[in-house]
Design an enzyme around this catalytic site. Sequence first.
Site, short mmCIF file in Angstrom:
data_model
loop_
_atom_site.label_atom_id
_atom_site.label_comp_id
_atom_site.label_asym_id
_atom_site.label_seq_id
_atom_site.Cartn_x
_atom_site.Cartn_y
_atom_site.Cartn_z
N ASP A 264 1.11 -1.35 0.10
CA ASP A 264 0.12 0.03 -0.15
C ASP A 264 0.89 1.25 -0.08
OD1 ASP A 264 -1.74 1.79 2.44
OD2 ASP A 264 -2.28 1.64 0.43
N ASP B 223 -0.12 4.98 0.86
CA ASP B 223 -0.31 5.94 1.87
C ASP B 223 -0.26 5.52 3.40
OD1 ASP B 223 -1.93 7.67 -0.47
OD2 ASP B 223 -0.48 8.78 0.54
N ASP C 23 -1.40 -0.57 6.10
CA ASP C 23 -1.96 -0.20 7.35
C ASP C 23 -3.19 -0.42 7.68
OD1 ASP C 23 -3.33 2.97 7.02
OD2 ASP C 23 -2.35 1.78 5.38
#
Lengths: 296, 350
Positions: free
Chosen positions: B86, B88, B314
Amino acid sequence: MSMLPTFGFTQEQVACVCEVLQQGGNIERLGRFLWSLPACEHLHKNESVLKAKAVVAFHRGNFRELYKILESHQFSPHNHAKLQQLWLKAHYIEAEKLRGRPLGAVGKYRVRRKFPLPRSIWDGEETSYCFKEKSRSVLREWYAHNPYPSPREKRELAEATGLTTTQVSNWFKNRRQRDRAAEAKERENSENSNSNSHNPLASSLNGSGKSVLGSSEDEKTPSGTPDHSSSSPALLLSPPRPPGLPSLHSLGHPPGPSAVPVPVPGGGGADPLQHHHGLQDSILNPMSANLVDLGS
Amino acid sequence: SSTNASLISTSSTIANIPTAAVASISNQFAHLKRDPSTSPSLSQTTPSKDADDQSRKNMTGKNRGKRKADTSSSQDSELERVFLWDLDETIIIFHSLLTGSYAQKYGKDPTVVIGSGLTMEEMIFEVADTHLFFNDLEECDQVHVEDVASDDNGQDLSNYSFSTDGFSGSGGSGSHGSSVGVQGGVDWMRKLAFRYRKVREIYDKHKSNVGGLLSPQRKEALQRLRAEIEVLTDSWLGTALKSLLLIQSRKNCVNVLITTTQLVPALAKVLLYGLGEIFPIENIYSATKIGKESCFERIVSRFGKKVTYVVIGDGRDEEIAAKQHNMPFWRITNHGDLVSLHQALELDFL
């Protein structure tokens, strides 16, 4: 290799590593990783860790350890398939070592019977059959009202189940044979228990038992008594309903007798042994005859 | 988490990431040749990816959703691990700068943090609009840069005038042009394909040096900004880079990026944060339109089922998507998780 870095891994991270190495088939590395883990009990009860340990034990041929792990912890369903494979493969290998030759299908079957899957990795559901449940239930229902389908009926059954007529024939043949064997075994069991109870009375009571109870049932079948050895279940069953497609499609609960050749009026798949007791109870206590649930 | 200053070389060119495997500077023209030996990528699986792109180009029809598994398996037989990153809050800190949540979580001065975030955001959209046709492409967003390649006719674009070719981002016939493309018409689709081809060229050309896209002042401003963000985030990017580079250095591993940002701004982000050398453009996917789960599915079709996938993110979407594909998931919630990831990689546990 320093032990220190591994203390920095959370349980989730440890589980992730176990998964990655397992999926990648890196069992050596996995073993090394497991060995490096701190001796935290909570960590070692983590399912991913246990699964990894099982895989490593299998890989190393350490089957005792493998069985111990598989039996010691209740694994969640999504891991069952893989762990069952480990259990079975390990047992097959051990059996093959004993035999000195590779195992055929029958040999493996015997191994599975001898070492049933522990409930920790199995939900108790029967392992896969050759035929789909849908087909099997059609066959079962049909068998229930006629264990001897005619060639035409077999063709219809084959069509309804998606099997070949040979498969249908074999299924019925095997089913009859197995029912016969089961019944013979039950009778043998009940005879053994009869000989332990008030015997002389039993046989004469049983002889008259059928008429006492027969009237209370809607069964027209002359049933054999417990003492009679029935050769074929067909003798116990009333003539079948007119066969044909309609009956294949509307297989509700047949009013006819059940498939189980329990030699007691009032069919149903009840435990024959139960029936015998019930029979004796109701003979001894006629008033309660109708209350005894023979047709469960 | 230690600051690895050499990875964020603020003294030299902004986006230069010194690694042992950096290709030569004359890679500018390699993208035109598509020859594996001169391919400008640090990732060893580029040859197979090129073949994948070629096979996609040859596919007729708008069957974008049905990527074939990459069958040029000679290179793939080496591949063992695919890391699905991922962007961001995993590799870079950007969004949480803007919202102030990063400042709050780590006790930083919110004004400074948000200010940096805003400045970076401004630069991202500047690059996207000026160089990557974002104004045109915003309405017809794609998942992957090669998705419209089948509508390309391959003509020479060196003298093509994008500003005057009559392309309208909202689609020719008034209906939304971002779907299958039938509404847009053949002509419109071709112009769309030209743009994505150009985007690809620009990305390939500047991935080691985004400064080439900026004026000297902006270039300097970017340098300062990145240094500032690195300090504010306690070297978040630097820490992530350790893992990324380690993976890149392995022949049997590859980094893939899946982001919920739209593709074009995502490419701008990657360039501006200096990640262009880590992620070849064909390894970048935008999940905005189809979601992470579908993206993962595409990636599995591409690399096959024989490799092991590791999802790093995240939380939220990627965790769910990973579970659905039975892929192991490495959660990043703080620096420590990035450090542990690197350790696990170094110790050969991943």
